[in-house]
Design an enzyme around this catalytic site. Structure first.
Site, short mmCIF file in Angstrom:
data_model
loop_
_atom_site.label_atom_id
_atom_site.label_comp_id
_atom_site.label_asym_id
_atom_site.label_seq_id
_atom_site.Cartn_x
_atom_site.Cartn_y
_atom_site.Cartn_z
N ARG A 48 -2.60 6.87 10.69
CA ARG A 48 -2.62 6.70 8.99
C ARG A 48 -2.51 4.93 8.93
NH1 ARG A 48 2.87 8.09 7.98
NH2 ARG A 48 3.21 6.09 7.63
N GLU A 67 0.59 -1.55 7.68
CA GLU A 67 0.48 -1.30 9.25
C GLU A 67 -0.32 -0.33 9.55
OE1 GLU A 67 4.43 -0.30 10.14
OE2 GLU A 67 4.65 1.68 8.91
N ASN A 69 -0.60 2.95 11.91
CA ASN A 69 0.24 3.98 12.85
C ASN A 69 -0.67 4.65 13.79
OD1 ASN A 69 2.93 3.59 11.03
ND2 ASN A 69 1.23 4.01 9.57
N SER A 74 3.17 10.97 10.06
CA SER A 74 3.74 12.14 9.47
C SER A 74 3.36 12.33 7.97
CB SER A 74 5.39 12.21 9.74
OG SER A 74 5.86 11.06 9.11
N LYS A 247 3.35 -3.62 16.48
CA LYS A 247 3.50 -4.77 15.34
C LYS A 247 2.93 -5.88 15.93
CE LYS A 247 5.34 -1.62 12.47
NZ LYS A 247 5.46 -0.44 13.48
N LYS A 328 9.65 -7.73 11.65
CA LYS A 328 9.38 -6.53 12.10
C LYS A 328 9.47 -6.30 13.78
CE LYS A 328 6.17 -4.76 8.57
NZ LYS A 328 4.72 -4.31 8.16
N GLU A 332 8.79 2.13 15.34
CA GLU A 332 7.99 3.19 14.18
C GLU A 332 9.24 3.89 13.54
OE1 GLU A 332 5.13 3.20 13.74
OE2 GLU A 332 4.43 1.88 15.28
N GLY A 333 8.93 4.43 12.18
CA GLY A 333 9.88 4.93 11.35
C GLY A 333 10.73 3.95 10.59
N ARG A 420 3.64 7.58 -1.01
CA ARG A 420 5.12 7.41 -0.98
C ARG A 420 5.28 6.66 -2.13
NH1 ARG A 420 6.25 5.78 5.10
NH2 ARG A 420 4.49 4.64 4.67
#
Length: 445
Positions: A48, A67, A69, A74, A247, A328, A332-333, A420
């Site tokens: 993603r 970013e 992923n 998810s 990252k 950063k 992740e998350g 989102r």
């Protein structure tokens, strides 16, 4: 697939893994496996890529990458469900004719479930062992189970795939997983009523766990991860592909000449050669970023070498531009980043030897005065669940998958999207961590 590049950027001898114990542990295990010979040359990625609109006062509106992923991406399934919900509300209520934009042709389709499941199915087919199954590696007490179950049910649908899924945690796999010494096949023990041999061969390992240090509370959890990696099952992702999503890799790709190494040399990397104009367009989607450990020469190609006293340049630059930055780590998350006014105090406490694990990225300036209503899970009282009107920011995620490896033709597909939305006063953006709500798109000319 560029092992030298990943060793240099993410490794425990020269790169981020030298100062980040989690990354270092993964890299050292991967290095040992490489030295013994990897059994599976194919990599599967369910990806993603996330974007925000960028609207600085002195520039035209553009889209910038947040970013990319590569592990446990998810909300593809739940994003599709939300878009279906909004189409249902349109069909059933017409949204009370509240806006001329709310019409069927402006609500784009979102077939992320079928698309992501198809990526897993393509890997399963490439493995090509009758009776094998797909393994979902999940977290104990999984909170995001419904996003995962939709993919499981799609794979099982016989008209499309007819592929069975096994769900297990690292703790369960520590005792259930074994590798055949002759074939390197990964097998999971099961009851006799599931399979007469009491073992199921695994074609594809899909990681919905393993992306954070808390997934490895003991050394045995790393051993289990490396056991899975050692097998000939196709990993989604492999450790190499997980490291490539770091990252630090994103930051290094913005450095002069690095992106060109991958996109302009077809003979070396087996991809189509990109024109200088296409590479420039891609670079234009990047925000400015740098490592806290870099010297000024890394940010200015006209300087030939690092000069004495400039090893702190990345930190000094982060301090001076703190209000327009996010820091950063290699995680992740949501909930891991450091923003704006919190940066100077954080830098005061960050040990110098850990700076290599952090990057500074210029903040994307999203359009202002974009109002919407947010509905969050609340308590038992209705008041806590009432919609809240807020000035919001929306982040677009584009899903896709790729099956690739040395000496094989890459198969890949863009498969859907995620939206989102969060309040402008929230720096973080994770849905599972409670910072954002799932949303969907309306197309406007």
């Amino acid at each position: 697939m560029d092992e030298e590049f990943l060793d240099r950027v993410m490794g425990a001898e020269k790169g981020v893994g030298k100062v980040d114990d989690f990354i270092g542990e993964l890299w050292r295990g991967w290095k040992r496996l490489r030295e013994n010979g990897l059994a599976q040359p194919l990599h599967l990625g369910l990806f993603r890529s996330d974007y925000l609109l960028h609207a600085p006062s002195d520039q035209p509106l553009s889209i910038k990458q947040v970013e990319f992923n590569t592990i446990s991406v998810s909300f593809g399934a739940l994003s599709q469900r939300v878009s279906e919900l909004h189409r249902f509300l349109l069909a059933s209520t017409g949204y009370c004719n509240s806006s001329p934009y709310l019409k069927r042709e402006n609500f784009p389709e979102n077939d992320t479930i079928a698309g992501l499941a198809n990526g897993l199915a393509v890997a399963h087919k490439a493995y090509n062992v009758s009776g094998s199954r797909v393994l979902f590696v999940v977290q104990p007490g999984e909170r995001n189970v419904f996003d995962q179950r939709a993919l499981q049910y799609e794979l099982l649908e016989k008209k499309r795939h007819g592929i069975h899924v096994i769900r297990q945690t690292f703790d369960e796999l520590a005792t259930s997983a074994s590798i055949n010494s002759d074939s390197s096949a990964l097998r999971i023990s099961c009851s006799e009523d599931v399979h007469p041999s009491k073992q199921i061969e695994i074609s594809t390992v899909y990681f919905r766990a393993g992306y954070m240090p808390y997934d490895y509370p003991t050394p045995s959890h790393y051993i289990t991860r490396f056991k899975l990696e050692q097998s000939k099952a196709i990993k989604c992702p492999s450790i190499a592909l997980q490291l490539a999503g770091g990252k630090k890799v994103q930051e290094v790709l913005t450095q002069p000449g690095v992106l060109e190494q991958f996109l302009a040399d077809k003979k070396k990397y087996g991809v189509n050669v990109f024109s200088p104009e296409e590479i420039a367009e891609l670079r234009d989607s990047f925000m400015g970023m740098w490592g806290l450990d870099v010297g000024e020469d890394m940010l200015n190609p006209d300087i030939a070498a690092v000069q004495a006293g400039q090893e702190e340049f990345g930190v000094r630059k982060a301090r001076s531009e703190a209000l327009s930055l996010v820091l950063k780590p290699q995680r992740e998350g949501g909930g891991n980043n450091v923003y704006k006014e919190s940066i100077p105090a954080f830098l005061d406490t960050l040990p110098p030897q850990e700076r290599q694990a952090w990057i500074a990225m210029q903040l994307i300036k999203s359009p202002e005065n974009t109002g919407n209503y947010l509905i969050r899970a609340g308590g038992l009282d209705l008041k806590s669940q009432m919609p809240v009107k807020a000035d919001v920011i929306s982040e677009l995620g584009i899903f896709g998958w790729a099956l690739f490896g040395q000496s094989v033709d890459t198969q890949e597909e863009e498969v859907g999207w995620l939206m989102r939305t969060k309040g402008r006063d929230s720096n973080e953006g994770g849905v599972a961590t409670g910072f954002s709500v799932l949303d969907s798109l309306v197309l406007v000319d």
